[in-house]
Design a protein around this motif. Structure first.
Motif, PDB file in Angstrom:
ATOM      1  N   LEU A 136     -43.275   5.934  48.474  1.00 13.28           N
ATOM      2  CA  LEU A 136     -42.670   5.056  47.550  1.00 13.28           C
ATOM      3  C   LEU A 136     -42.944   3.472  48.127  1.00 13.28           C
ATOM      4  O   LEU A 136     -43.162   3.859  49.031  1.00 13.28           O
ATOM      5  N   LEU A 141     -48.659  10.916  51.532  1.00  8.72           N
ATOM      6  CA  LEU A 141     -47.867  10.376  50.861  1.00  8.72           C
ATOM      7  C   LEU A 141     -48.205   9.086  51.088  1.00  8.72           C
ATOM      8  O   LEU A 141     -48.611   8.742  52.595  1.00  8.72           O
ATOM      9  N   THR A 200     -47.068  11.287  46.518  1.00  7.41           N
ATOM     10  CA  THR A 200     -45.737  10.614  46.468  1.00  7.41           C
ATOM     11  C   THR A 200     -46.292   9.251  46.889  1.00  7.41           C
ATOM     12  O   THR A 200     -47.102   9.049  47.505  1.00  7.41           O
ATOM     13  N   LEU A 226     -34.614   9.429  48.826  1.00 12.09           N
ATOM     14  CA  LEU A 226     -34.804   8.409  49.172  1.00 12.09           C
ATOM     15  C   LEU A 226     -33.048   7.612  48.996  1.00 12.09           C
ATOM     16  O   LEU A 226     -32.894   7.054  49.923  1.00 12.09           O
ATOM     17  N   THR A 286     -46.110   4.769  51.295  1.00  6.08           N
ATOM     18  CA  THR A 286     -44.947   4.093  51.901  1.00  6.08           C
ATOM     19  C   THR A 286     -45.544   1.717  51.379  1.00  6.08           C
ATOM     20  O   THR A 286     -45.109   1.284  52.454  1.00  6.08           O
ATOM     21  N   LEU A 321     -38.285  13.771  53.210  1.00  2.08           N
ATOM     22  CA  LEU A 321     -39.964  14.323  52.521  1.00  2.08           C
ATOM     23  C   LEU A 321     -40.222  15.726  52.784  1.00  2.08           C
ATOM     24  O   LEU A 321     -40.444  16.857  51.982  1.00  2.08           O
ATOM     25  N   ASP A 353     -43.720  10.818  42.238  1.00  2.00           N
ATOM     26  CA  ASP A 353     -44.240  11.735  42.671  1.00  2.00           C
ATOM     27  C   ASP A 353     -44.825  12.495  41.173  1.00  2.00           C
ATOM     28  O   ASP A 353     -44.309  12.345  40.415  1.00  2.00           O
ATOM     29  N   ALA A 367     -38.367  14.259  47.000  1.00  2.00           N
ATOM     30  CA  ALA A 367     -38.338  12.697  47.029  1.00  2.00           C
ATOM     31  C   ALA A 367     -36.741  11.573  46.934  1.00  2.00           C
ATOM     32  O   ALA A 367     -36.575  10.840  47.081  1.00  2.00           O
ATOM     33  N   ALA A 376     -39.000   5.431  44.133  1.00  2.00           N
ATOM     34  CA  ALA A 376     -40.134   6.961  44.717  1.00  2.00           C
ATOM     35  C   ALA A 376     -40.969   7.409  43.345  1.00  2.00           C
ATOM     36  O   ALA A 376     -40.161   7.544  42.167  1.00  2.00           O
TER      37      ALA A 376
END
Length: 311
Positions: free
Chosen positions: A206, A168, A204, A267, A170, A257, A226, A263, A224
């Motif tokens: 974000l 992930l 993923t 979120l 971000t 998550l 994925d 997701a 978000a």
């Protein structure tokens, strides 16, 4: 292992309204957080650790810098840890046998460019010791207003050495552009850039602090993305911004998550909690996030903002 299964390995019991049991607290998650720390105020670990703990996450916090306050004040005291010092602290944690018990590694502001390689090495060792562990990278580099505020070598090190290890990431929209060599300003461009970022390795993405050219200027959005789709949520733009909001966002989204594999749900919960934290801080007239005062909103988010599927 599919991304949803990987993120949901430590999932708690979910009650009838879709919140984890035990008053919304996440259970049985152990997280290593490697990022900045300040004595005064809330950024880095000083912002992320308490909300995670209020969710029931056991946090091992390793600093990359030890400052009196965040650098937005224009002056600060303290020290930036050398990469070998961060590595030494991580080695000590590993020698206690902690790596084998970890479910998540989270990294943020690195300080020294060489710390990127230290973090990458630690992630590999954690995943070797705990094969189900996931890595969440907040690729802190800058923002649209301030531009790049890290060492010039850090963006390439993140792109080449760190992000490919992540499950992930971000980034804000500015950082997403740095990672992908794009300048996304519309939703289609953001989706394309998120796909480019996912092609680097993370399952993923974000994207925080989205301000789309075609969007409502009174709204701040998060996106978000994925393998299952893409989701957008908007919250009202508040009159002030605060250091540390990205760190809280990355921490909460990672935790939600990790335990749900959802997701869209992560979120919704994250957007609600972070908005309430910022709104409370604005009402208080404080210059630093009211991390403690907002604590009930981490485990019990109001879920007041609709998440919209955009792909």
């Amino acid at each position: 292992m599919p991304a949803a299964m990987l993120f949901a390995r430590a999932a708690p019991v979910i009650n009838a309204i879709g919140m984890p049991a035990r008053y919304g607290r996440i259970v049985a998650v152990r997280l290593l957080s490697v990022q900045s720390e300040v004595a005064y105020g809330h950024v880095g670990n000083s912002a992320a650790v308490f909300p995670l703990q209020r969710l029931g996450v056991e946090v091992v916090a390793v600093p990359t810098v030890l400052f009196s306050n965040h650098t937005g004040y224009g002056s600060w005291r303290g020290l930036r840890l050398a990469p070998e010092q961060v590595a030494d602290v991580l080695l000590g944690v590993e020698e206690r046998g902690a790596f084998a018990d970890l479910d998540v590694v989270l990294s943020g502001y690195l300080g020294d460019a060489g710390t990127a390689l230290v973090v990458a090495d630690a992630v590999r060792r954690v995943k070797a010791a705990s094969p189900g562990a996931v890595y969440a990278c907040d690729p802190v580099m800058g923002n649209a207003a301030a531009g790049l505020f890290v060492a010039p070598a850090i963006p390439e090190l993140l792109r080449a050495e760190v992000v490919p290890l992540a499950d992930l990431i971000t980034p804000n929209a500015f950082e997403l552009g740095l990672l992908t060599g794009t300048e996304p300003t519309t939703l289609p461009e953001l989706l394309d850039a998120a796909d480019l970022a996912r092609a680097l390795g993370p399952s993923t993405v974000l994207v925080t602090s989205v301000a789309r050219a075609e969007g409502d200027p009174e709204t701040v959005e998060m996106l978000a993305v994925d393998a299952a789709g893409a989701w957008l949520v908007g919250t009202p733009r508040l009159p002030r911004s605060f250091g540390g909001t990205g760190d809280v966002t990355a921490a909460l989204f990672t935790a939600h998550l990790r335990t749900s594999g959802d997701a869209a749900g992560a979120l919704a919960r994250t957007a609600s909690s972070v908005f309430d934290l910022i709104e409370l801080t604005v009402r208080a007239g404080d210059g630093e996030l009211r991390i403690v005062d907002a604590q009930e909103r981490y485990g019990r988010p109001r879920l007041q903002f609709a998440v919209r599927r955009v792909r």
